[in-house]
Design a protein around this motif. Structure first.
Motif, mmCIF file in Angstrom:
data_model
loop_
_atom_site.group_PDB
_atom_site.id
_atom_site.type_symbol
_atom_site.label_atom_id
_atom_site.label_comp_id
_atom_site.label_asym_id
_atom_site.label_seq_id
_atom_site.Cartn_x
_atom_site.Cartn_y
_atom_site.Cartn_z
ATOM 1 N N LEU A 123 0.818 -1.219 0.000
ATOM 2 C CA LEU A 123 0.000 0.000 0.000
ATOM 3 C C LEU A 123 0.850 1.266 0.000
ATOM 4 O O LEU A 123 0.420 2.311 -0.462
ATOM 5 N N SER A 124 2.042 1.162 0.539
ATOM 6 C CA SER A 124 2.892 2.361 0.669
ATOM 7 C C SER A 124 3.502 2.801 -0.657
ATOM 8 O O SER A 124 3.995 3.923 -0.766
ATOM 9 N N LEU A 125 3.499 1.944 -1.666
ATOM 10 C CA LEU A 125 4.273 2.249 -2.869
ATOM 11 C C LEU A 125 3.835 3.558 -3.523
ATOM 12 O O LEU A 125 4.661 4.304 -4.046
ATOM 13 N N ALA A 126 2.528 3.814 -3.514
ATOM 14 C CA ALA A 126 2.034 4.997 -4.218
ATOM 15 C C ALA A 126 2.027 6.245 -3.357
ATOM 16 O O ALA A 126 1.692 7.321 -3.856
ATOM 17 N N CYS A 127 2.369 6.151 -2.082
ATOM 18 C CA CYS A 127 2.249 7.341 -1.233
ATOM 19 C C CYS A 127 3.478 7.575 -0.354
ATOM 20 O O CYS A 127 3.388 8.299 0.634
ATOM 21 N N THR A 128 4.599 6.964 -0.717
ATOM 22 C CA THR A 128 5.847 7.262 -0.007
ATOM 23 C C THR A 128 6.957 7.487 -1.024
ATOM 24 O O THR A 128 6.872 7.042 -2.170
ATOM 25 N N LYS A 129 8.000 8.159 -0.575
ATOM 26 C CA LYS A 129 9.191 8.302 -1.420
ATOM 27 C C LYS A 129 9.892 6.952 -1.528
ATOM 28 O O LYS A 129 10.413 6.579 -2.571
ATOM 29 N N HIS A 130 9.887 6.210 -0.425
ATOM 30 C CA HIS A 130 10.445 4.861 -0.417
ATOM 31 C C HIS A 130 9.893 4.133 0.807
ATOM 32 O O HIS A 130 9.413 4.758 1.746
ATOM 33 N N SER A 131 9.985 2.818 0.757
ATOM 34 C CA SER A 131 9.509 2.042 1.898
ATOM 35 C C SER A 131 10.354 0.785 2.036
ATOM 36 O O SER A 131 10.963 0.316 1.067
ATOM 37 N N PHE A 132 10.368 0.280 3.252
ATOM 38 C CA PHE A 132 11.146 -0.920 3.567
ATOM 39 C C PHE A 132 10.272 -1.879 4.353
ATOM 40 O O PHE A 132 9.417 -1.461 5.140
ATOM 41 N N GLN A 133 10.541 -3.176 4.186
ATOM 42 C CA GLN A 133 10.005 -4.172 5.103
ATOM 43 C C GLN A 133 11.206 -4.974 5.603
ATOM 44 O O GLN A 133 11.958 -5.544 4.798
ATOM 45 N N VAL A 134 11.379 -5.009 6.888
ATOM 46 C CA VAL A 134 12.580 -5.618 7.465
ATOM 47 C C VAL A 134 12.270 -7.071 7.816
ATOM 48 O O VAL A 134 11.418 -7.348 8.667
ATOM 49 N N THR A 135 12.952 -8.000 7.183
ATOM 50 C CA THR A 135 12.700 -9.421 7.459
ATOM 51 C C THR A 135 13.900 -10.102 8.099
ATOM 52 O O THR A 135 13.881 -11.301 8.348
ATOM 53 N N ASN A 136 14.938 -9.345 8.371
ATOM 54 C CA ASN A 136 16.116 -9.866 9.065
ATOM 55 C C ASN A 136 16.582 -8.786 10.036
ATOM 56 O O ASN A 136 16.896 -7.660 9.621
ATOM 57 N N VAL A 137 16.612 -9.118 11.301
ATOM 58 C CA VAL A 137 16.909 -8.083 12.300
ATOM 59 C C VAL A 137 18.291 -7.471 12.095
ATOM 60 O O VAL A 137 18.538 -6.312 12.462
ATOM 61 N N ASN A 138 19.180 -8.223 11.465
ATOM 62 C CA ASN A 138 20.523 -7.683 11.233
ATOM 63 C C ASN A 138 20.535 -6.567 10.178
ATOM 64 O O ASN A 138 21.521 -5.852 10.040
#
Lengths: 554, 84
Positions: A123-138
């Motif tokens: 959902l964030s793709l169209a309303c943010t400059k960039h987005s991340f989803q963190v799937t590795n705590v490192n």
């Protein structure tokens, strides 16, 4: 400096926020973000509990715009995250650096339609400059550093970081590197101002068109030096207000749909338009192919994609305004044009004589503007009151006028004022709202109460969705559809329920004393200003019409 | 309508393809075809995107270039043709 420390992902988040100078965050807890809120319990970061995630997002926006710092908001997964979306879209449209941290269901549950799971990353793709989803705590630490760098680099904007619950709980041997700098991905060629100087030197009727980019580039001083050197007649967009000195004799005011007659006529007659951090927005240009029809264009911007997007330019100057504006500072011989613009400014000045006893909103806002302390910050909602504030209040810096420009989001004003007040505790913060807009985030009165924020709320009340009503009258044959709000709550009683002092005024002779009482009050205050439901915002350039064909009354 | 082929180099990050497709649609370009592959040695993805629109291709190139994970966008001039 490198510090090694064993901690959870949630705890690391607050360490990195502090590393970037974040002292205040806005948010609302929930299931999938509980480990982060548990880490907050031990953190020195101060959290402001809003009463809706949209309020948290707008408070982060207000905080960023009033202070020049990054605003940060937190929300849980699912509905918490989706409630941030409007604030992110608003920040995207107005290029505001905020970081939204969302909790997400645990990685093992992702994609299973789990409780309170939504694909906020998608959902964030169209309303943010960039987005991340963190799937590795490192990867969390580096992602957070990148989020700050991206939010602030070039044309600023919102960044979302989605963190699943198990990542928040996971142990990480954080390194706490120094904050990374983004490589400048799009290399801008050195600005060539030669052609622009030639265009400027040849112009007989040039106009400076200033947008929100000047404030974002922290280039108000450079702009004012440029204006001093060139003595150019100048106009401002809604978001550019405050960048130009409102008292400068060559400043003609706001242009566009509700711009001043002098500003719009000068732009339409110009033979050269120097756009600085502005993007030829449709509310500015009116009918695009009749906008400044005889003007050549010089366009200063940081964003390559804005060049030639809506209007072909003759000279593009890409890069940092602080560097590039001084390069174009040349004295000009345009006295006849300056004289003509000043004459138009004089001939078409605002009129505040208003025949009857009822209150004239433009005069109220002008008086507040004159009486409020120096360096006060005004936020607005969206509608007639917003345009009256833009027309009749004066600002000495863009960070003193926070309004939802690109997105035009009702509900912006109150939470933005909360963010502004927290970032600037010693300044007077005034929010100008309407009786439609204020109800969109009315729950934030509870945030004002909880933190005893001395925000002054000026409620321009016509018991209507005024701007839509105005358009229905003018362009839809007076068929007033769903714009009557005469059953609004008692706003004084409502404010009192949140321990906020409030007063209603209905007559012109009550205005001055009420403004003084509000500004002198040592705490939050709501001033309900009843106005005539039929009052309109003038001038108005009708849709798909050239800016010199404005309506001035009916 | 004009047809164009874009050759895009991007970091092999999650959702980069989704981002490109979203921007392409939003900016008013029809997607006629796509080839995408990742070089596992360099972690650079190559995306060939066939699009058509009445709008100038530079508008889309500039917008895709703004995406954080994009390294390069080229228009294959051989493919540029009108289908009007």
């Amino acid at each position: 400096m490198v510090i090694e420390k064993k901690q959870t992902g949630g705890s690391l988040l607050f360490d990195v926020l502090q590393q970037h100078g974040v002292q205040h965050v806005f948010g609302y807890p929930g299931g999938a973000i509980m480990p982060i809120y548990d880490a907050l319990y031990d953190s020195d970061v101060e959290h402001f509990l809003c009463r809706h995630e949209q309020g948290a997002a707008f408070s982060a926006v207000g905080y960023a715009r009033a202070s020049g710092k990054v605003g940060v908001c937190l929300a849980t997964s699912g509905p918490g995250a989706t409630n941030l979306i409007t604030g992110l879209a608003d920040a995207m449209a107005d290029s505001i650096p905020i970081i939204a941290i969302t909790g997400q269901v645990a990685t093992a549950a992702m994609g299973s339609d789990a409780f309170q799971e939504v694909d906020i990353f998608g959902l964030s793709l169209a309303c943010t400059k960039h987005s991340f989803q963190v799937t590795n705590v490192n990867e969390l630490e580096n992602v957070l550093h990148q989020a700050f760098a991206i939010a602030l680099e070039g044309r600023q904007g919102p960044v979302l970081v989605d963190i699943p619950k198990d990542i928040q709980l996971a142990t990480v041997n954080a390194v706490l590197n120094d904050a990374v700098n983004l490589q400048n991905k799009v290399k801008l060629p050195p600005a060539n101002v030669g052609k622009a100087i030639a265009l400027l030197s040849q112009a007989k009727q040039p106009v400076l068109y200033v947008g929100g980019g000047v404030g974002m580039a922290n280039a108000v001083d450079e702009l004012r030096e440029f204006v001093k050197a060139t003595a150019l007649p100048s106009v401002s967009t809604l978001k550019g207000l405050g960048a130009l000195d409102p008292d400068n004799e060559n400043y003609l005011g706001m242009l566009g749909m509700h711009g001043t007659k002098a500003a719009n006529l000068a732009v339409q007659e110009s033979d050269l338009l120097i756009a600085v951090g502005a993007r030829f927005d449709d509310r500015v240009t009116g009918k695009l192919n009749e906008f400044a029809p005889n003007a050549k264009i010089i366009h200063f911007d940081i964003d390559t994609a804005e060049i030639n997007k809506r209007r072909a330019v003759d000279s593009a100057i890409l890069g940092d305004l602080k560097v590039n504006l001084p390069a174009l500072s040349v004295p000009l011989s345009i006295k006849p044009w300056q004289d003509k613009c000043r004459q138009m400014k004089h001939d078409f000045g605002w009129q505040y004589d208003h025949p009857n006893e009822t209150i004239f909103a433009p005069a109220v806002l002008k008086e507040i503007s004159e009486k409020m302390p120096k360096n006060s910050c005004v936020t607005t909602d969206v509608g007639q009151h917003q345009m009256w504030a833009a027309q009749h209040m004066s600002f000495q810096d863009p960070s003193n006028f926070l309004t939802s420009g690109g997105m035009g989001t009702m509900g912006f004003g109150l939470p933005a004022a909360i963010g502004a007040q927290i970032s600037r505790p010693n300044d007077c913060i005034v929010t100008v709202s309407g009786d439609g807009s204020i109800m969109m985030n009315i729950q934030e009165l509870a945030t004002i109460k909880r933190f005893q924020l001395p925000v002054k709320i000026v409620l321009i009340d016509n018991s209507k969705l005024g701007m839509v009503r105005q358009w229905q009258d003018l362009f839809f044959s007076g068929r007033l559809s769903e714009t009557d709000l005469s059953d609004n709550p008692d706003f004084v009683m409502l404010a009192n329920a949140f321990d906020i002092k409030a007063k209603q005024i209905t007559l012109k002779n009550e205005v001055s004393a009420a403004i003084e009482e509000m500004l002198d009050h040592n705490g939050p205050y709501l001033l309900q200003v009843k106005i005539n439901a039929e009052d309109n915002v003038w001038p108005l350039v009708p849709p798909e019409t050239a800016n010199d064909k404005m309506m001035e009354s009916t | 309508m004009n047809d164009y082929q874009l050759i895009i180099l991007a970091d092999d990050k999650q959702v980069v393809l989704e981002r490109i497709l979203q921007v392409t649609r939003y900016r008013g370009f029809l997607i006629n075809g796509i080839n995408a592959k990742v070089n596992t040695g360099t972690h650079i993805g190559t995306i060939e995107l066939m699009v058509s629109s009445d709008r100038p291709i530079e508008l889309l190139v500039d917008q895709i270039n703004k995406l954080i994970d994009i390294k390069e966008v080229k228009v294959d001039s051989k493919t540029q043709q009108s289908t009007a």
